[in-house]
Design a protein around this motif. Structure first.
Motif, PDB file in Angstrom:
ATOM      1  N   SER A 302       0.773  -1.125  -0.105  1.00 18.10           N
ATOM      2  CA  SER A 302      -0.079   0.152   0.116  1.00 18.10           C
ATOM      3  C   SER A 302       0.737   1.459  -0.020  1.00 18.10           C
ATOM      4  CB  SER A 302      -0.737  -0.023   1.250  1.00 18.10           C
ATOM      5  OG  SER A 302      -1.688   1.050   1.329  1.00 18.10           O
ATOM      6  N   ARG A 303       0.250   2.392  -0.583  1.00 14.58           N
ATOM      7  CA  ARG A 303       0.828   3.740  -0.157  1.00 14.58           C
ATOM      8  C   ARG A 303       0.523   4.010   1.386  1.00 14.58           C
ATOM      9  NH1 ARG A 303      -2.547   7.521  -2.067  1.00 14.58           N
ATOM     10  NH2 ARG A 303      -3.902   5.874  -3.203  1.00 14.58           N
ATOM     11  N   LEU A 304       1.598   4.615   1.936  1.00 15.84           N
ATOM     12  CA  LEU A 304       1.455   4.561   3.475  1.00 15.84           C
ATOM     13  C   LEU A 304       0.972   5.878   3.705  1.00 15.84           C
ATOM     14  CD1 LEU A 304       4.967   3.054   4.598  1.00 15.84           C
ATOM     15  CD2 LEU A 304       2.584   1.910   4.151  1.00 15.84           C
ATOM     16  N   THR A 305      -0.415   6.276   3.590  1.00 19.43           N
ATOM     17  CA  THR A 305      -1.117   7.380   3.856  1.00 19.43           C
ATOM     18  C   THR A 305      -2.227   7.163   4.690  1.00 19.43           C
ATOM     19  OG1 THR A 305      -2.601   7.221   1.834  1.00 19.43           O
ATOM     20  CG2 THR A 305      -0.517   7.936   1.475  1.00 19.43           C
ATOM     21  N   TRP A 306      -2.628   8.306   5.260  1.00 15.49           N
ATOM     22  CA  TRP A 306      -3.810   8.367   6.222  1.00 15.49           C
ATOM     23  C   TRP A 306      -5.256   7.845   5.283  1.00 15.49           C
ATOM     24  CZ3 TRP A 306      -8.185  10.987   4.104  1.00 15.49           C
ATOM     25  CH2 TRP A 306      -7.925  12.067   2.793  1.00 15.49           C
ATOM     26  N   GLN A 307      -5.429   7.919   4.144  1.00 19.67           N
ATOM     27  CA  GLN A 307      -6.431   7.267   3.195  1.00 19.67           C
ATOM     28  C   GLN A 307      -6.275   5.769   3.586  1.00 19.67           C
ATOM     29  OE1 GLN A 307      -6.544   7.727  -1.082  1.00 19.67           O
ATOM     30  NE2 GLN A 307      -8.030   5.893  -0.948  1.00 19.67           N
ATOM     31  N   LYS A 308      -5.486   4.867   3.601  1.00 20.24           N
ATOM     32  CA  LYS A 308      -5.190   3.654   3.422  1.00 20.24           C
ATOM     33  C   LYS A 308      -5.449   2.997   4.769  1.00 20.24           C
ATOM     34  CE  LYS A 308      -4.615   3.410  -0.957  1.00 20.24           C
ATOM     35  NZ  LYS A 308      -5.577   2.689  -1.765  1.00 20.24           N
TER      36      LYS A 308
END
Length: 479
Positions: A302-308
């Protein structure tokens, strides 16, 4: 209806930064299988120029007006597996290190959209359907209908606009409206493109397209609410009769555990247990994890962002690492999240591995080796990873939002239906409750685990059904 042109900012196998590229790399071929003349147009980024331009054919050179100056366009094409791909070349705008995130992004993609519309004139090629994607192409329906309304060839084109992620909207100063887009100020004054004092490419696409789609039925409902609407919910509710959600698929030839040459051992529905065991031990050796084919391997790609939803995992890292599991995380993003994952690896050598960055070959190995795939997103328009994980018999554990809710269904032990695990509230304790349940099923109820794996691997994650839904939308407006 015969001719379909897809216009996007990225697409496999040429360039990728997110799930949009997967869609553009697969969907045209489904249309082609069904007998349509399908073409795709993309910007000629630096990566594409370096890896592909020598194989392409130069078609035309022409100009478009940007900031009242005639700006050159070089048009190339390349036919890949029967689908024609066009490329808009301008080294100053596109041959840069990254794809997006530049101060002149509004001008760059205004140029791209103008170049696409003029391409139709240059080639005398006018599609029946112009299928535009995300903010980078959101002004095309407006420019086509406002600037070319006098030309019956352009009036013939019907526009379908697909929202892949409403959070990225292409919002720019109003000052670029006339010099870069050639649009009169009245489209700002009447509210068609006005947003937060400036203009929004995304809003323009929603307002001007004949049909608006997004990438799952649940997300289509969610974006009409203040929680997920990103301040465009009123516009989306206005377009509700013309708005629908169609779930993405994946390339089932590329993502196929039977034939995947990037994994240690190929397997099928009937041989998955042995195949997964082999893939697991090989991945453990490669990543420095304790070699044990019986331990439950949990993965995140995953992208390591708040959305995920990575913050939920970070909140519970101590509890996760105290379980009889191994954890592999592949991705990059927010520096704070990366640092927490490095700390977890250092404190749990042999049990936790964090690979910072993206590695396509490693992602295949992780999907094939893992038992459980963690995807606790805050919101997820569709999601690709949970589809891939099911294809490889890796059970997804997801939050019930957007496309995750539409594609992953919690197992019901009484009906034996369901292909994964899920939780409703965006809450790390709820996530852990379901994770503990999954761990219990894996170790203590192997027959149930086996049934869920079979259900997951039998789930149709191809593009075939979704492509037919798109074609239904196209036919409805093309007549």
């Amino acid at each position: 209806m015969e001719r379909i042109l897809l216009v996007a900012a990225e697409g496999l196998p040429f360039v990728k930064s997110g799930g949009l590229a997967d869609v553009i790399g697969s969907l045209p071929y489904e249309f082609k299988k069904k007998g349509y003349d399908v073409r795709v147009v993309l910007p000629m980024y630096r990566k594409i120029a370096l890896n592909w331009r020598d194989k392409m054919t130069h078609l035309r050179s022409y100009t478009v007006s940007i900031n009242y100056s005639e700006t050159p366009v070089n048009l190339y094409y390349y036919i890949l597996d029967g689908v024609t791909f066009y490329f808009i070349e301008n080294a100053g705008y596109f041959e840069r290190e990254g794809l997006y995130g530049y101060i002149d992004d509004g001008e760059r993609f205004a140029y791209y959209q103008k170049a696409v519309l003029e391409m139709c004139n240059q080639l005398d090629y006018f599609p029946d359907i112009m299928h535009t994607h995300d903010w980078h192409t959101g002004m095309i329906p407006a420019m086509c209908k406002e600037n070319y309304n006098h030309d019956p060839r352009y009036r013939h084109i019907k526009h379908v606009y697909t929202i892949h992620n409403l959070a990225y909207q292409g919002n720019f100063p109003v000052e670029m409206l006339e010099p870069c887009l050639g649009l009169g100020h009245y489209v700002f004054d009447n509210g068609n493109v006005r947003f937060d004092g400036g203009i929004s490419f995304m809003k323009s696409g929603i307002v001007y397209a004949d049909k608006v789609t997004t990438v799952s039925p649940s997300y289509a409902q969610e974006i009409k609410t203040p929680q997920y609407g990103e301040h465009l919910e009123t516009v989306l509710r206005y377009r509700e009769p013309d708005l629908c959600g169609i779930v993405n698929g994946i390339d089932i030839n590329l993502w196929n555990p039977k034939t995947d040459n990037l994994i240690a051992s190929n397997y099928s529905l009937t041989t998955y247990k042995k195949g997964k065991g082999k893939n697991k031990t090989e991945l453990q050796k490669e990543l420095g994890l304790t070699v044990d084919e019986n331990v439950m391997l949990i993965s995140v790609v995953s992208r390591l962002t708040w959305q995920k939803g990575i913050y939920l995992m970070i909140e519970q890292l101590f509890n996760i690492c105290s379980q009889p599991i191994q954890l592999v995380v592949l991705g990059s993003g927010e520096a704070g999240l990366e640092e927490k994952l490095r700390e977890a690896e250092n404190a749990n050598k042999g049990k936790v591995c964090f690979y910072c960055g993206y590695n396509e070959a490693l992602s295949h190995k992780i999907y094939a080796a893992s038992d459980l795939f963690l995807m606790p997103s805050l919101f997820e328009p569709c999601g690709i990873s949970q589809l891939i994980s099911m294809r490889y018999g890796t059970l997804p554990l997801v939050r019930e939002t957007g496309g995750l809710r539409d594609t992953v269904h919690a197992y019901n032990e009484y009906t034996q239906e369901g292909n994964g695990f899920s939780f409703t509230n965006y809450n790390s304790n709820d996530m852990m409750h379901v994770l503990w349940e999954a761990i219990d099923v894996y170790y203590n109820r192997p027959d149930m685990w086996k049934q869920i794996v079979k259900n997951a691997m039998k789930t149709d994650v191809s593009w075939s059904t979704s492509a037919e839904f798109y074609l239904g939308v196209f036919r409805e407006i093309a007549g």
